[in-house]
Design an enzyme around this catalytic site. Sequence first.
Site, PDB file in Angstrom:
ATOM      1  N   GLU A 242       0.848  -1.205   0.000  1.00 11.42           N
ATOM      2  CA  GLU A 242       0.000   0.000   0.000  1.00 11.42           C
ATOM      3  C   GLU A 242       0.876   1.245   0.000  1.00 11.42           C
ATOM      4  OE1 GLU A 242      -2.079  -0.332   3.687  1.00 11.42           O
ATOM      5  OE2 GLU A 242      -3.380  -1.933   2.978  1.00 11.42           O
ATOM      6  N   LYS A 244       2.501   4.571   1.366  1.00  9.60           N
ATOM      7  CA  LYS A 244       2.719   5.086   2.723  1.00  9.60           C
ATOM      8  C   LYS A 244       2.463   6.591   2.709  1.00  9.60           C
ATOM      9  CE  LYS A 244       5.830   4.982   6.695  1.00  9.60           C
ATOM     10  NZ  LYS A 244       5.464   6.281   7.255  1.00  9.60           N
ATOM     11  N   LYS A 417       7.711  -1.215   6.539  1.00 10.34           N
ATOM     12  CA  LYS A 417       7.762  -0.014   5.683  1.00 10.34           C
ATOM     13  C   LYS A 417       9.022  -0.030   4.840  1.00 10.34           C
ATOM     14  CE  LYS A 417       9.127   2.543   9.760  1.00 10.34           C
ATOM     15  NZ  LYS A 417       8.914   3.635  10.676  1.00 10.34           N
TER      16      LYS A 417
HETATM   17  P1  ATP Z   1       7.820   7.049   9.862  1.00  7.90           P
HETATM   18  O1  ATP Z   1       8.499   7.932  10.860  1.00  7.90           O
HETATM   19  O2  ATP Z   1       8.740   6.301   9.003  1.00  7.90           O
HETATM   20  O3  ATP Z   1       6.713   7.729   9.176  1.00  7.90           O
HETATM   21  P2  ATP Z   1       6.285   6.111  11.822  1.00  7.90           P
HETATM   22  O4  ATP Z   1       7.140   6.322  13.000  1.00  7.90           O
HETATM   23  O5  ATP Z   1       5.318   7.171  11.432  1.00  7.90           O
HETATM   24  O6  ATP Z   1       7.203   5.858  10.625  1.00  7.90           O
HETATM   25  P3  ATP Z   1       5.601   3.410  11.715  1.00  7.90           P
HETATM   26  O7  ATP Z   1       4.754   2.557  12.532  1.00  7.90           O
HETATM   27  O8  ATP Z   1       7.029   3.081  11.758  1.00  7.90           O
HETATM   28  O9  ATP Z   1       5.390   4.884  12.149  1.00  7.90           O
HETATM   29  O10 ATP Z   1       5.095   3.381  10.230  1.00  7.90           O
HETATM   30  C1  ATP Z   1       3.738   3.231  10.044  1.00  7.90           C
HETATM   31  C2  ATP Z   1       3.088   4.590  10.000  1.00  7.90           C
HETATM   32  O11 ATP Z   1       2.918   4.979   8.656  1.00  7.90           O
HETATM   33  C3  ATP Z   1       1.718   4.517  10.592  1.00  7.90           C
HETATM   34  O12 ATP Z   1       1.730   4.901  11.942  1.00  7.90           O
HETATM   35  C4  ATP Z   1       0.891   5.453   9.750  1.00  7.90           C
HETATM   36  O13 ATP Z   1       0.803   6.714  10.388  1.00  7.90           O
HETATM   37  C5  ATP Z   1       1.669   5.630   8.474  1.00  7.90           C
HETATM   38  N1  ATP Z   1       1.026   5.034   7.294  1.00  7.90           N
HETATM   39  C6  ATP Z   1       0.903   5.643   6.097  1.00  7.90           C
HETATM   40  N2  ATP Z   1       0.329   4.850   5.190  1.00  7.90           N
HETATM   41  C7  ATP Z   1       0.051   3.682   5.814  1.00  7.90           C
HETATM   42  C8  ATP Z   1      -0.548   2.457   5.386  1.00  7.90           C
HETATM   43  N3  ATP Z   1      -0.964   2.266   4.147  1.00  7.90           N
HETATM   44  N4  ATP Z   1      -0.656   1.459   6.309  1.00  7.90           N
HETATM   45  C9  ATP Z   1      -0.217   1.628   7.581  1.00  7.90           C
HETATM   46  N5  ATP Z   1       0.349   2.766   8.033  1.00  7.90           N
HETATM   47  C10 ATP Z   1       0.492   3.792   7.163  1.00  7.90           C
END
Ligand code: ATP
Length: 573
Positions: A242, A244, A417
């Site tokens: 999906e 991001k 991711k």
């Molecule tokens: P980053 O700092 O790399 O953005 P993160 O710290 O926000 O990562 P992670 O859990 O590591 O958080 O990555 C998942 C995050 O990405 C989720 O918390 C969400 O906010 C975001 N996100 C965006 N698109 C998606 C998706 N398709 N599915 C799940 N999460 C998504």
Amino acid sequence: MKLFELAKTFESIEATRSRRQMSTLLADLFRRADPREVKIIPYLIQGRLGPPYSAPDMGIDERRLTEGIARVTNRSLEETWSLYKTLGDFGLVTERLLPERNKTLSIEQTYEKLVKMAQTSGPGSTEVKNKLLVELLTQLNRLEARYLVRIVQGKLRLGVGDATILDALAESVGNLDLRPKIERAYTFSSDLGLVTYILRTKGIEGVEKIGPTPGRPILPALAERLPSSEEAIKKLGRLIAEPKYDGLRLQLHKDRDKVWLFTRRLENITQALPSLQQGGETQVLAMQAILDGEVIGIDPKSGKFLPFQQTARRRRKYQVEKIELLYPTRYYIFDLLLLNGQDLTSKPFRERLLLLKKVIKEASNGPIFITPRLETENPGELEKFFVQMLEQGLEGVLVKRPDAPYHAGARLFNWVKLKRGYGAKLADTFDVVVVGYFKGRGKRAVLGIGSLLCAVCDPKNDRFRTVSRVGSGLTNEEWGQFRERLDLISVLQRPRQVDSLIEPDVWVDPRYVIEVIASEITRSPRHTCGKVGKEKGYSLRFPRFSRIRTDRRAEDATTEKEVIDQYLNAHRR
Ligand code: ATP
């Protein structure tokens, strides 16, 4: 139970650094308290009057607190303020200035008075709040007043986080093996008061029945990282990919005509997004549903996605921040956790998606959309999808295991991711917590700040361990502004949850999460991240400040384990 017993327990917790002992002290307190009290105690320990998504704000700032304390203790404002500047804590100031007296209230009476104070609003409420605070303080003894004032400020600083409270709950029923069941109930309710209350009144069988419920945010599932499409396919096999989105993580809850919106920090921001609230009513075709997704801003002129920093603004009022959305937004849903009373979190992702498609009525003018996706086991195909997403200005992709349950509150390889730059050795981002700052030399000395001492999080042990000193990436003006923010949360001693071998010029409460870009992870004897005994710890090399992550709580920062895993991965490669 008298507030004094709670205050005595807090005092004993403050006197120890051992987490085991903190948990034992709390377990003992939970056993002694009656059912109504056990519900309140976890909130008070966290300096709140309820769970994060529904606790009323106290609404008392430093100035009013100084006025209140001065009035109760018959001192001048100047004297009270100057003692605060020396002791660095209003709790200690109050304790020092109050005469010892034989007064006390019960925990419940105190809680009710605090709620009354917090719920006072409207014209003239400032005066009324102050009056209530003064009244309350005159009914307490010195030790109680120390902790009451800290609760009012939301700064109990006991070093007790969620993990310690969960340990204490298992210990309070004499069975540490029940910890995972208690934690599970917490991930589904985000309400430690509720879990504690049910455990006491209905036992572990009652706790096991706590599941996803509209109106109570679920702790969001998080993603691991991998460097490339190939490694993703190797690890997950056939997967669902999906886009991001770089927006704001949001859960939409619906129960008949009621809709709630919760952030990842478990705040209720329903009021900030009326269009989405309406979308919940019309586009979600279910009596009850809990949806997980990402809200992202759209530039009305170009129709392009906007990064989070431009989409939302946070404003601070007292100790609480309110969020404001500045652009039209779209809500991309990627999961369905509850449907008409049925808990779907243990069902495979693929099944949840089939139901999701039936439940959402998409409309060309939005605001609710289902996240587009690709199912593949071919690294070339995944790479093509990844590149397309980058071309659309997105951060990368999320790949997910089709047969995995929803892993509330955990970071697992069910979700991974892939972001730009992961493949290369250089430039990866980390969300680190600022725990202090150094005053700086040369030109920076004028600003009074030269670099930040930053830490990663060890959520299982409620600890922050230092990982880097960050001294670049901000303009002089930005350094000055950030210093002002940090000074508001500065403390005289190392905060109890922080493990550090380095002593910065100024310690701060671990509250701000910043994103830093670093070139590499190296072993270092100076930092405590991953440090065991005499071995070296881990640190981020050449870190640059890239932005403040206002959407993160300190507990959501990059974990110690992630840093170590990434170091090991890079070295294996
Ligand atoms: P980053 O700092 O790399 O953005 P993160 O710290 O926000 O990562 P992670 O859990 O590591 O958080 O990555 C998942 C995050 O990405 C989720 O918390 C969400 O906010 C975001 N996100 C965006 N698109 C998606 C998706 N398709 N599915 C799940 N999460 C998504």
